[in-house]
Design an enzyme around this catalytic site. Structure first.
Site, PDB file in Angstrom:
ATOM      1  N   CYS A  75       0.847  -1.199   0.000  1.00  0.00           N
ATOM      2  CA  CYS A  75       0.000   0.000   0.000  1.00  0.00           C
ATOM      3  C   CYS A  75       0.877   1.241   0.000  1.00  0.00           C
ATOM      4  CB  CYS A  75      -0.914   0.011   1.219  1.00  0.00           C
ATOM      5  SG  CYS A  75      -1.948   1.479   1.325  1.00  0.00           S
ATOM      6  N   GLU A 122      -4.714  -8.369  -2.311  1.00  0.00           N
ATOM      7  CA  GLU A 122      -4.735  -8.423  -0.844  1.00  0.00           C
ATOM      8  C   GLU A 122      -3.950  -7.258  -0.288  1.00  0.00           C
ATOM      9  OE1 GLU A 122      -2.872  -9.451   3.081  1.00  0.00           O
ATOM     10  OE2 GLU A 122      -1.917  -9.124   1.122  1.00  0.00           O
ATOM     11  N   ARG A 166      -5.772 -10.947  12.737  1.00  0.00           N
ATOM     12  CA  ARG A 166      -5.092 -10.352  11.580  1.00  0.00           C
ATOM     13  C   ARG A 166      -6.127 -10.015  10.514  1.00  0.00           C
ATOM     14  NH1 ARG A 166       0.328 -10.779  10.332  1.00  0.00           N
ATOM     15  NH2 ARG A 166       0.921 -10.159   8.236  1.00  0.00           N
ATOM     16  N   ARG A 168      -7.307  -8.309   7.086  1.00  0.00           N
ATOM     17  CA  ARG A 168      -6.801  -7.878   5.793  1.00  0.00           C
ATOM     18  C   ARG A 168      -7.960  -7.727   4.817  1.00  0.00           C
ATOM     19  NH1 ARG A 168      -3.140  -7.029   8.582  1.00  0.00           N
ATOM     20  NH2 ARG A 168      -0.926  -7.472   8.275  1.00  0.00           N
TER      21      ARG A 168
END
Length: 345
Positions: A75, A122, A166, A168
């Protein structure tokens, strides 16, 4: 014989590849820039298919035809400043303007050139809220409005498959309207606990140097925190508690679910420290335990230093979560046809 072909961009150590191979895909092209990640990737998958380093200078026309594009792209900040000005000047605009200089641009230019049947992207959960949502809107507009794909996205917590919180975001796209929906994603009924990934240290698993040793395969003492570091982490946490902040270490037992494993875990391991009992300093997870925490099987080869291994697993994906998404996508991939595979046969 494979059911479909895929390419693996920003491949890391191959977590997404494992997921799509599990549902019948064949990888024909891989790109990974980091030399240490390439070493791990090649040790586990070999040189099957074309493997390149940096995708940025690589011509999209030279990427082989494929059915599915996979990318865990990093990102980076996007900027929409100047788009309206460029419009008025008749200069390039759209995704070529708004995403230029970001690694998402390389995903978009390959999608534009090769037009695969489907893709999976992802990224971190915060992609949705970055820059007050403008970053994600550029991505959505590029994929849907400019490239014409039908997309769906969902934030998925890996804790359904592994003992780690986690979250995502997963973005799935199809060239044609297929009816794909994340509503059908099946989540395991119960979340596993850390005991499922910790070394049992009772002789029920074989020792694996340098992580464990001896007849009981006990954890190497190099993963134990020193008294000095443990005292520092406790004092640091207490200082921030007094200020009302949430900063501090994460001490866990076998019955817990861990915080998110980060790429900085090699520094002090503070986000996931395993208790060794009263009056003992806690320890870091071993790299093998980190692999298990991300859903990698024990036959996955760890061929780099501990520092690099911690970075790699901290940057990777939860493999069984990606496999669940791959299973959800697979019938839609097959139903839309596998043009590149037919060309390859």
């Amino acid at each position: 014989m494979a059911d479909f072909t895929f390419i693996d961009l920003f491949a890391g150590i191959g977590g997404i590849r494992i997921a799509f191979e599990a549902v019948g895909g064949r990888c024909i092209f891989t790109s990974e820039y980091n030399e240490w990640s390439k070493k791990t990737y090649l040790a586990n998958f070999g040189a099957d298919g074309q493997f390149i380093g940096d995708i940025v200078p690589f011509p999209a026309s030279s990427v082989p035809d494929h059915d599915v594009l996979l990318a865990g792209f990093p990102c980076q900040p996007f900027s929409i400043a100047g788009v309206s000005k460029k419009n008025s000047l008749g200069q390039p605009h759209g995704f070529e303007c708004a995403t230029q200089g970001t690694l998402f641009f390389d995903v978009a230019r390959i999608l534009k050139e090769k037009r695969p049947q489907a893709f999976l992207l992802e990224n971190v959960k915060n992609l949705l809220s970055h820059n007050r949502g403008q970053t994600f809107e550029i991505i959505r507009s590029t994929l849907e409005d400019e490239l014409g794909y039908h997309i769906a996205w969902k934030v998925i917590d890996g804790r359904h498959w592994v003992p780690q919180h986690r979250e995502r975001i997963v973005i799935v796209g199809f060239k044609h309207a297929t009816g794909f929906s994340f509503d059908a994603l099946q989540l395991p009924a119960a979340s596993p606990k850390l005991q499922t990934i910790l070394h049992p240290e009772d002789g029920t698993e074989l020792p694996e140097a340098p992580f464990t040793a001896g007849t009981n395969a006990t954890v190497n003492s190099k993963y134990f925190l020193s008294d000095r570091l443990w005292q520092y982490l406790q004092a640091y946490a207490e200082k921030h508690r007094a200020k009302g902040n949430g900063f501090g270490y994460g001490l866990v037992t076998a019955d817990d679910v861990a915080r998110t494993l980060s790429a900085r875990y090699y520094k002090d391991g503070s986000e996931i420290l395993v208790s060794r009992g009263k009056n003992k300093t806690p320890r870091r997870l071993t790299p093998r335990e980190c692999a298990r925490l991300m859903g990698f099987s024990d036959d996955f080869k760890i061929v780099v230093s501990d520092t690099q291994a911690y970075r790699q697993f901290g940057n990777s994906v939860v493999v069984p979560a990606m496999t669940a998404v791959a299973r959800l996508m697979e019938p839609y991939i097959i139903s839309t046809g596998t043009l590149s595979l037919r060309k390859a046969v």
